[in-house]
Design a protein around this motif. Structure first.
Motif, PDB file in Angstrom:
ATOM      1  N   ALA A   3       0.809  -1.220   0.000  1.00  0.00           N
ATOM      2  CA  ALA A   3       0.000   0.000   0.000  1.00  0.00           C
ATOM      3  C   ALA A   3       0.841   1.267   0.000  1.00  0.00           C
ATOM      4  N   GLY A   4       2.156   1.143   0.221  1.00  0.00           N
ATOM      5  CA  GLY A   4       2.986   2.344   0.346  1.00  0.00           C
ATOM      6  C   GLY A   4       2.726   3.067   1.636  1.00  0.00           C
ATOM      7  N   GLU A   5       2.652   2.306   2.743  1.00  0.00           N
ATOM      8  CA  GLU A   5       2.381   2.883   4.059  1.00  0.00           C
ATOM      9  C   GLU A   5       3.341   2.300   5.097  1.00  0.00           C
ATOM     10  N   THR A   6       4.621   2.310   4.771  1.00  0.00           N
ATOM     11  CA  THR A   6       5.636   1.738   5.669  1.00  0.00           C
ATOM     12  C   THR A   6       6.257   2.777   6.583  1.00  0.00           C
ATOM     13  N   GLY A   7       6.061   4.070   6.303  1.00  0.00           N
ATOM     14  CA  GLY A   7       6.732   5.111   7.064  1.00  0.00           C
ATOM     15  C   GLY A   7       8.119   5.433   6.548  1.00  0.00           C
ATOM     16  N   PRO A  52       9.498   7.130   3.320  1.00  0.00           N
ATOM     17  CA  PRO A  52       8.869   7.862   2.216  1.00  0.00           C
ATOM     18  C   PRO A  52       9.236   7.403   0.812  1.00  0.00           C
ATOM     19  N   LEU A  53      10.520   7.089   0.555  1.00  0.00           N
ATOM     20  CA  LEU A  53      10.869   6.725  -0.807  1.00  0.00           C
ATOM     21  C   LEU A  53      10.372   5.323  -1.153  1.00  0.00           C
ATOM     22  N   VAL A  54      10.349   4.422  -0.173  1.00  0.00           N
ATOM     23  CA  VAL A  54       9.727   3.112  -0.392  1.00  0.00           C
ATOM     24  C   VAL A  54       8.244   3.301  -0.698  1.00  0.00           C
ATOM     25  N   ASP A  55       7.576   4.117   0.098  1.00  0.00           N
ATOM     26  CA  ASP A  55       6.145   4.323  -0.085  1.00  0.00           C
ATOM     27  C   ASP A  55       5.836   4.998  -1.420  1.00  0.00           C
ATOM     28  N   ALA A  56       6.632   5.997  -1.794  1.00  0.00           N
ATOM     29  CA  ALA A  56       6.416   6.661  -3.080  1.00  0.00           C
ATOM     30  C   ALA A  56       6.606   5.673  -4.221  1.00  0.00           C
ATOM     31  N   SER A  57       7.603   4.821  -4.111  1.00  0.00           N
ATOM     32  CA  SER A  57       7.880   3.844  -5.166  1.00  0.00           C
ATOM     33  C   SER A  57       6.753   2.832  -5.293  1.00  0.00           C
ATOM     34  N   MET A  58       6.273   2.328  -4.160  1.00  0.00           N
ATOM     35  CA  MET A  58       5.207   1.329  -4.217  1.00  0.00           C
ATOM     36  C   MET A  58       3.908   1.937  -4.732  1.00  0.00           C
ATOM     37  N   ARG A  59       3.658   3.193  -4.412  1.00  0.00           N
ATOM     38  CA  ARG A  59       2.458   3.840  -4.951  1.00  0.00           C
ATOM     39  C   ARG A  59       2.609   4.125  -6.441  1.00  0.00           C
ATOM     40  N   TYR A 116       4.075  11.299  -5.130  1.00  0.00           N
ATOM     41  CA  TYR A 116       3.329  10.072  -4.838  1.00  0.00           C
ATOM     42  C   TYR A 116       2.898   9.941  -3.385  1.00  0.00           C
ATOM     43  N   VAL A 117       3.431  10.773  -2.500  1.00  0.00           N
ATOM     44  CA  VAL A 117       3.003  10.766  -1.101  1.00  0.00           C
ATOM     45  C   VAL A 117       2.528  12.176  -0.767  1.00  0.00           C
ATOM     46  N   PRO A 118       1.349  12.541  -1.249  1.00  0.00           N
ATOM     47  CA  PRO A 118       0.900  13.934  -1.124  1.00  0.00           C
ATOM     48  C   PRO A 118       0.725  14.392   0.306  1.00  0.00           C
ATOM     49  N   GLU A 119       0.531  13.469   1.257  1.00  0.00           N
ATOM     50  CA  GLU A 119       0.398  13.891   2.645  1.00  0.00           C
ATOM     51  C   GLU A 119       1.679  14.513   3.188  1.00  0.00           C
ATOM     52  N   LEU A 120       2.811  14.293   2.481  1.00  0.00           N
ATOM     53  CA  LEU A 120       4.077  14.914   2.885  1.00  0.00           C
ATOM     54  C   LEU A 120       4.443  16.106   2.006  1.00  0.00           C
ATOM     55  N   ARG A 121       3.525  16.536   1.174  1.00  0.00           N
ATOM     56  CA  ARG A 121       3.841  17.557   0.169  1.00  0.00           C
ATOM     57  C   ARG A 121       4.362  18.849   0.792  1.00  0.00           C
ATOM     58  N   ASP A 122       3.818  19.257   1.930  1.00  0.00           N
ATOM     59  CA  ASP A 122       4.216  20.535   2.522  1.00  0.00           C
ATOM     60  C   ASP A 122       5.264  20.387   3.621  1.00  0.00           C
ATOM     61  N   LEU A 123       5.767  19.187   3.829  1.00  0.00           N
ATOM     62  CA  LEU A 123       6.807  18.982   4.825  1.00  0.00           C
ATOM     63  C   LEU A 123       8.124  19.533   4.283  1.00  0.00           C
ATOM     64  N   PRO A 124       8.885  20.271   5.075  1.00  0.00           N
ATOM     65  CA  PRO A 124      10.168  20.779   4.593  1.00  0.00           C
ATOM     66  C   PRO A 124      11.073  19.660   4.083  1.00  0.00           C
ATOM     67  N   THR A 125      11.818  19.958   3.042  1.00  0.00           N
ATOM     68  CA  THR A 125      12.646  18.949   2.379  1.00  0.00           C
ATOM     69  C   THR A 125      13.599  18.263   3.335  1.00  0.00           C
ATOM     70  N   ASP A 157      -1.576  11.280   9.870  1.00  0.00           N
ATOM     71  CA  ASP A 157      -1.683  11.511   8.423  1.00  0.00           C
ATOM     72  C   ASP A 157      -0.702  10.644   7.641  1.00  0.00           C
ATOM     73  N   TYR A 158       0.417  10.346   8.248  1.00  0.00           N
ATOM     74  CA  TYR A 158       1.443   9.505   7.623  1.00  0.00           C
ATOM     75  C   TYR A 158       2.027   8.625   8.718  1.00  0.00           C
ATOM     76  N   PRO A 159       2.246   7.332   8.447  1.00  0.00           N
ATOM     77  CA  PRO A 159       2.615   6.410   9.534  1.00  0.00           C
ATOM     78  C   PRO A 159       4.042   6.576  10.038  1.00  0.00           C
ATOM     79  N   HIS A 160       4.236   6.201  11.279  1.00  0.00           N
ATOM     80  CA  HIS A 160       5.589   5.991  11.785  1.00  0.00           C
ATOM     81  C   HIS A 160       6.193   4.781  11.077  1.00  0.00           C
ATOM     82  N   PRO A 161       7.513   4.652  11.040  1.00  0.00           N
ATOM     83  CA  PRO A 161       8.123   3.467  10.414  1.00  0.00           C
ATOM     84  C   PRO A 161       7.575   2.177  11.018  1.00  0.00           C
ATOM     85  N   VAL A 162       7.269   1.226  10.152  1.00  0.00           N
ATOM     86  CA  VAL A 162       6.670  -0.032  10.622  1.00  0.00           C
ATOM     87  C   VAL A 162       7.694  -0.944  11.281  1.00  0.00           C
ATOM     88  N   VAL A 163       8.989  -0.694  11.026  1.00  0.00           N
ATOM     89  CA  VAL A 163      10.058  -1.457  11.674  1.00  0.00           C
ATOM     90  C   VAL A 163      11.206  -0.502  11.983  1.00  0.00           C
TER      91      VAL A 163
END
Length: 497
Positions: free
Chosen positions: A300-304, A306-313, A398-407, A431-437
């Motif tokens: 689902a791209g919800e591992t916490g 961001p680049l893994v999640d963006a890639s899976m989405r 691909y992870v719009p919930e992080l769109r406004d987070l500073p780089t 809004d965005y998960p903590h790392p799953v591991v």
């Protein structure tokens, strides 16, 4: 005067007229009757997303149009290929050999021994029983690429076979309704249009391979056309060699063409790549820790991360992902989530528009070190953000919930100060998960596990057959001014291709 025999040209993953050995021979030997068999097994397997089926259907429609322009046409049949071929009112059947495994390999083995079936294998691959030590694969591939593609016929007689179902009939029957976006259009004309555009901007290619956002714009995107045979690898390489103006881009593309053939050769040699670990020591690795919840988060791209999640989405939304991100996600799935490799590889194969069993499964095994000849290479997804998406373009896409987070916080959002989260409108954990591991702990645990198995894995490689299966070619494997360094002598990384 003897009437010309009617010869069925059975198309599968060779949806083109140019560089088609079976069609060329049929036109020389008799009256060609082009046919495509809609095999229910392919549609019901669940191993091809609807977008890939739509790409196939567009390619078939384009092939039919091309045949019509020469006076013939492509006829469709639906059903078990053996039964369909038996029922065809033809004298012979000509077919190009495919590179496949599982059901496709069993199907071909049953049909290719028939007296009325003639097969052709003009693809640079060796299908004899000789071992690779007795066959100069490099020389065979070079001969293939250096020879001229087979020209398309100038004209053809009408197809004598009666019309069957249409592409629209097939789509309705199987409920094909794609939801992916930005999927390329299938077919020969679209393939050549993309090839010409790629050659025209070849100077942008060398610097646009590893970074995922750049790769979406600057790589060739020819792989789906290769997979369905709308364009042969040989035709593409020779066109870039001739028309490309950037020497570095020409060399990089040529290497990838050779590796396309090499991975196909690996699957020809051993079809087990799609089912079980090459090195028997690693068979069943991580089944004891395989966690369906972690698999679901990864898909689902919800591992916490961001680049893994963006890639899976991106994979789910578009059916495409550049090779470095494929490598990172495979490494993360096996080493960090510590899940059994095969469901991950199957998920990729299901969603990729360019789903190529030879490349997908061979590289998943290589990235998961199921060969025993590669080092344990564990991509740090946070470092990959800093190095390959430093401005956050791909993550934000691909992870719009992080769109406004500073780089500066995109590599580790969970460490973003609460005040910054509030001002950015994102709450980590909601809004965005903590790392799953915990990445570092999982990475060290994976290294320890592989270290415990290392001696046994090396012992297994003392078997020449296992060693031959597990090893990749040592040609094209040295560091050059144009390419990345190999992980080990003679071994390549997934992200190099």
């Amino acid at each position: 005067m003897v009437d010309s025999p009617t010869i069925a040209v059975w198309h599968r993953d060779d949806l083109r007229l140019r560089d088609n050995a079976a069609l060329d021979a049929a036109a020389a030997d008799g009256h060609p009757a082009p046919v495509f068999v809609v095999d229910p097994t392919f549609y019901r397997s669940g191993m091809a997303a609807d977008a890939r089926l739509r790409f196939l259907h567009e390619s078939l429609t384009a092939l039919d149009d091309r045949y019509a322009s020469l006076g013939s046409g492509l006829v469709f049949r639906h059903g078990d290929p053996a039964a369909v071929l038996d029922a065809l009112p033809v004298d012979r059947i000509y077919v190009n050999r495919s590179v496949t495994a599982r059901y496709g390999r069993e199907r071909d083995a049953a049909l290719f021994g028939r007296d009325d079936v003639t097969t052709f294998a003009v693809d640079g691959l060796d299908r004899t029983d000789r071992g690779r030590d007795e066959y100069d694969w490099q020389a065979g591939a070079e001969s293939y690429f250096e020879s001229e593609p087979i020209p398309a016929p100038d004209a053809l007689p009408p197809n004598p076979l009666a019309d069957g179902p249409t592409v629209d009939d097939v789509e309705r029957r199987y409920g094909v309704s794609p939801t992916k976006r930005a999927v390329p259009t299938g077919g020969r004309d679209a393939a050549w249009e993309r090839l010409r555009a790629f050659a025209d901007r070849l100077d942008r290619y060398p610097g646009g391979i590893a970074d995922p956002a750049a790769a979406e714009e600057r790589t060739s995107h020819l792989s789906p056309y290769f997979q369905f045979g709308c364009l042969s690898v040989r035709s593409a390489k020779r066109y870039v060699d001739r028309e490309g103006t950037d020497p570095r881009g020409i060399r990089l593309f040529a290497k990838r063409c050779y590796w396309n053939r090499h991975y196909s050769q690996k699957l020809v040699d051993w079809p087990g790549w799609t089912e079980r670990a090459v090195n028997p020591v690693f068979r069943g690795l991580f089944r004891d820790s395989h966690d369906p919840d972690l698999v679901a988060a990864w898909k689902a791209g919800e591992t916490g991360f961001p680049l893994v999640d963006a890639s899976m989405r991106a994979l789910r939304e578009t059916g495409w992902l550049n090779f470095r991100m494929r490598a990172m996600c495979a490494s993360f799935f096996t080493y960090v989530l510590q899940c059994w490799w095969k469901p991950g590889a199957d998920h990729f194969y299901r969603h990729l528009i360019d789903g190529d069993a030879a490349i997908n499964y061979t590289q998943w095994q290589s990235q998961s070190n199921l060969t025993g000849v590669h080092p344990v290479r564990i991509y740090d997804p946070r470092k990959q953000v800093r190095e390959h998406d430093p401005d956050g373009e791909f993550v934000r896409r691909y992870v719009p919930e992080l769109r406004d987070l500073p780089t500066e916080h995109l590599d580790r959002p969970e460490r973003t100060p609460l005040a910054v989260q509030a001002s950015s409108g994102v709450r980590i954990g909601e809004d965005y998960p903590h790392p799953v591991v915990e990445f570092e702990a999982r990475r060290e645990a994976a290294r320890r596990r592989f270290a415990r198995l290392a001696d046994r894995a090396r012992e297994a490689l003392s078997d020449p057959e296992i060693r031959r299966r597990a090893s990749l070619s040592r040609r094209h494997g040295r560091k050059t001014a144009d390419d990345s360094e190999t992980d080990a002598p003679g071994q390549r990384r997934l992200d190099d291709f």
